[in-house]
Design a protein around this motif. Structure first.
Motif, mmCIF file in Angstrom:
data_model
loop_
_atom_site.group_PDB
_atom_site.id
_atom_site.type_symbol
_atom_site.label_atom_id
_atom_site.label_comp_id
_atom_site.label_asym_id
_atom_site.label_seq_id
_atom_site.Cartn_x
_atom_site.Cartn_y
_atom_site.Cartn_z
ATOM 1 N N SER A 1 0.853 -1.186 0.000
ATOM 2 C CA SER A 1 0.000 0.000 0.000
ATOM 3 C C SER A 1 0.887 1.233 0.000
ATOM 4 C CB SER A 1 -0.923 0.010 1.230
ATOM 5 O OG SER A 1 -1.686 1.209 1.296
ATOM 6 N N GLY A 2 0.590 2.194 -0.864
ATOM 7 C CA GLY A 2 1.453 3.369 -0.934
ATOM 8 C C GLY A 2 0.741 4.597 -1.440
ATOM 9 N N ASN A 3 1.432 5.720 -1.297
ATOM 10 C CA ASN A 3 0.914 7.006 -1.755
ATOM 11 C C ASN A 3 2.088 7.917 -2.099
ATOM 12 O OD1 ASN A 3 -1.292 9.119 -2.002
ATOM 13 N ND2 ASN A 3 0.001 10.102 -0.456
ATOM 14 N N TYR A 4 1.939 8.666 -3.205
ATOM 15 C CA TYR A 4 2.964 9.646 -3.587
ATOM 16 C C TYR A 4 2.273 10.848 -4.215
ATOM 17 C CZ TYR A 4 7.050 11.840 -5.654
ATOM 18 O OH TYR A 4 8.031 12.737 -5.989
ATOM 19 N N GLU A 5 2.696 12.046 -3.812
ATOM 20 C CA GLU A 5 2.101 13.273 -4.322
ATOM 21 C C GLU A 5 3.191 14.244 -4.744
ATOM 22 O OE1 GLU A 5 -0.732 14.904 -1.505
ATOM 23 O OE2 GLU A 5 -1.148 12.888 -0.729
#
Length: 505
Positions: free
Chosen positions: A351-355
Motif C-alpha cells: 500500500s502506498g501514496n505519492y504526491e
C-alpha cells in the motif's frame, strides 16, 4: 530636632529637588529637539534590555473531552435504478462501493500533575447500514456496536511506558484503498503495555485478551430442567469456551535525511482455545472438542518521505492453525483430530501514496493463499489477489478528478457435483474454479481541507464500471442479478470523513 523646624527643613529640601528636576527636563527636551530621529519623524530606538533565554519544557497534554470519528455515507444506484452493491469478488476490494458506516469516538483526556501521567478514556460506537432515511424500519432500530471501551495511561512511574485495559480494536498501519489492516488487526477484551524508548523511534508492545464468537465451535446453549424441580426449562451453556489471543510487536524507525526514513516492524500472535463438549443432533449424545491453538508471524517494512503522506507499506503475514481463520473464525472443515491443525494463510500486501505538484497516486494490492484444515483441495481452499491504483489530478487545491482501476482474481478448489444435475442453476463438478473481473471508476471530488490524497472530509461523485467473466458470475446464486450481468454500473454520491479525537495519543 524641633518638629516645626523639621517641617520647614523638609519643605526647603523639596523646593531644591523640584528645581533640579526642572533643569533636567529642560536639558532632555533640548536634546530631543535637536535629535535627527525626532526631526525626521523617525521612532526612537528601543531601550537596551537584558534578555534571558527561557528554559525549554515539555508541553503539558491538554485535558478535556474530545470528539472525533470516521465514517462514510453512500447513496448509489446501478444502471437500472436498483441499489448500488459491492461488486468485489475478493476478500478486501475497493472501498468506493462500500456501504454507509459511521464511527463515533468520545474521549476524555486528563494530565495528572501529581504523578506526571496522562490518561484517556476512549469509547467508540459504530453504526452500520441501513439508516432510517433509507428503509424507515418500524419500530425504529439501529445496527450499533461498541468498538472501543478502554482506559489508557501514559508515563505513570516510567517515562515512555503506557498501559491499557478494556475492550479494544487493536491494530497498526492499514492499506488505505482496501480498507483493512494487513498485519495486526485484533478485537479482544483484555489489556496491553507499550514502552517507547526516549528516542521515540523504537517501541515494544504486548497484549493479551479474550473473545467468544457466537459460533457452535465456541458456544452451544441447550435446554435443561430447572433446579430444585421448578417448572419449565432453563437455558444452559453446555459449550462455552473463550479464545485467548496474545500478541507482541517491535517497531523501529531509521531516519534518512531530515524528514524521510524507513520503519520496520516484527509481529507475532498466539491463539489458544480450551477443550469442551457439545451435544450432537441426537439428544443426549455429547461429543468432545479438543484443545486448539494457532499462531501468526509477520513483518512490515515502510519507507516514507515525511512529506505529503508519501509512503510505501510492505506487509508479510503467515498464520497457522486456528489463527488462519482470523480472530473470530472457526474451522468448518477441521482436521481428522477435530482441530484446525494444518490450516494456514499466507498474505502479502502493499500500500502506498505519492504526491507531487497537482498529481497524486495511491496504490494497493495483495496476494493471499488460504488452505483449511481438511486434506483435500476443496472449495474453501482459495488463492486470490487484487491490484488497485487511484491517480489524482488536482485542478484546484480543493478539488479535482481521480480515476480508479483494479483487477481482481480468485481460484478455488474442487467444485462438488450437484445434487440434481437437471436442476436449474446446477453447475458441473470441477477440479477447481477460477473467476476474475476488471473495474474502472471515474471519481470527481472536493477536498474541503485542501490538497492531499488523505485529506478529509472528501465529497465524491462515483461512477464504477465492472466487467465480470463467467467464473465471477458463477459465484452468485441463481436469480441474483450479479449472476446474470456481465457489465455492472455503480453510480452514486459519497462523502468520507476522518476526525482524530485525542490530540496526545
Amino acid at each position: 530636632m524641633n518638629p516645626i523646624i523639621h517641617l520647614f527643613y523638609d519643605h526647603e529640601l523639596d523646593v531644591r529637588r523640584a528645581s533640579r528636576r526642572g533643569v533636567v527636563a529642560v536639558l532632555l527636551g533640548a536634546a530631543l529637539w535637536v535629535s535627527p530621529a525626532v526631526v525626521n519623524g523617525q521612532p526612537l530606538p528601543p531601550p537596551t534590555t537584558t534578555t534571558t533565554t527561557p528554559t525549554t519544557t515539555t508541553p503539558v497534554p491538554e485535558s478535556g473531552f474530545f470528539f472525533g470519528g470516521v465514517g462514510r455515507v453512500v447513496a448509489a444506484t446501478d444502471a437500472e435504478m436498483g441499489p448500488g452493491r459491492d461488486a468485489d469478488i475478493v476478500w478486501r476490494g475497493s472501498r468506493l462501493d462500500e456501504s454507509t458506516f459511521i464511527q463515533m469516538d468520545l474521549e476524555r483526556q486528563d494530565h495528572w500533575e501529581s504523578t506526571g501521567a496522562t490518561t484517556r478514556v476512549a469509547v467508540r460506537l459504530v453504526v452500520d447500514a441501513p439508516v432510517l432515511h433509507y428503509n424507515n424500519a418500524r419500530p425504529w432500530n439501529i445496527n450499533m456496536s461498541v468498538r472501543n471501551a478502554f482506559v489508557e495511561e501514559r508515563d505513570l512511574g516510567v517515562k515512555g511506558l503506557s498501559v491499557w485495559v478494556g475492550s479494544r480494536l487493536y491494530r497498526g498501519d492499514n492499506a488505505e484503498l482496501l480498507d483493512f489492516w494487513p498485519l495486526d488487526w485484533l478485537n479482544t477484551l483484555g489489556g496491553g503495555v507499550r514502552y517507547d524508548l526516549p528516542s521515540k523511534r523504537t517501541y515494544f508492545a504486548a497484549h493479551a485478551g479474550v473473545n467468544r464468537p457466537l459460533s457452535p465451535y465456541y458456544l452451544q446453549t441447550v435446554e435443561r430442567p430447572p433446579a430444585l424441580n421448578q417448572p419449565g426449562a432453563a437455558n444452559v451453556n453446555l459449550l462455552d469456551r473463550q479464545r485467548l489471543i496474545s500478541s507482541v510487536k517491535a517497531s523501529h524507525t531509521v531516519p534518512v535525511g531530515e524528514k524521510s526514513g524507513v520503519k520496520g516492524v516484527l509481529y507475532g500472535e498466539l491463539h489458544q482455545l480450551p477443550s469442551g463438549a457439545r451435544e450432537t443432533a441426537e439428544a443426549g449424545i455429547v461429543e468432545r472438542l479438543p484443545r486448539d491453538s494457532g499462531y501468526v508471524v509477520g513483518a512490515q517494512i515502510s519507507p516514507f518521505t515525511g512529506v505529503n503522506n508519501g509512503h510505501l507499506h510492505l506487509f508479510l503475514r503467515y498464520a497457522g492453525g486456528l489463527a488462519a481463520y482470523g480472530e473470530f473464525g472457526a474451522p468448518t472443515q477441521p482436521a481428522p483430530d477435530g482441530t484446525a491443525t494444518g490450516a494456514h494463510e499466507l498474505l502479502f500486501t502493499l500500500s502506498g501514496n505519492y504526491e507531487t505538484g497537482p498529481l497524486g497516486l495511491m496504490a494497493a494490492g495483495y496476494a493471499r493463499s488460504f488452505r483449511n484444515a481438511s486434506e483435500p483441495f476443496d472449495f474453501a481452499d482459495l488463492d486470490e489477489g487484487i491490484l488497485l491504483v487511484r491517480p489524482h489530478l488536482y485542478l484546484r487545491d480543493w478539488g479535482g478528478v481521480a480515476v480508479e482501476a483494479s483487477y481482481q482474481a480468485q481460484r478455488r478448489g474442487r467444485v462438488p457435483p450437484p445434487a440434481d444435475p437437471a436442476a436449474a442453476g446446477a453447475h458441473p463438478a470441477a477440479s477447481h474454479h477460477s473467476a476474475s473481473l476488471v473495474r474502472l471508476g471515474l471519481v470527481p471530488f472536493l477536498n474541503v481541507a485542501g490538497k492531499g490524497d488523505f485529506k478529509r472530509p472528501q465529497f465524491r461523485f462515483i461512477w464504477l464500471v465492472t466487467r465480470r467473466d463467467d467464473g465471477a458470475k458463477a459465484l452468485y446464486p441463481q436469480d441474483d442479478v450479479f449472476s446474470q450481468r456481465t457489465w455492472e454500473h455503480f453510480i452514486g454520491l459519497n462523502v468520507e470523513w476522518n476526525i482524530k479525537a485525542s490530540p496526545a495519543f
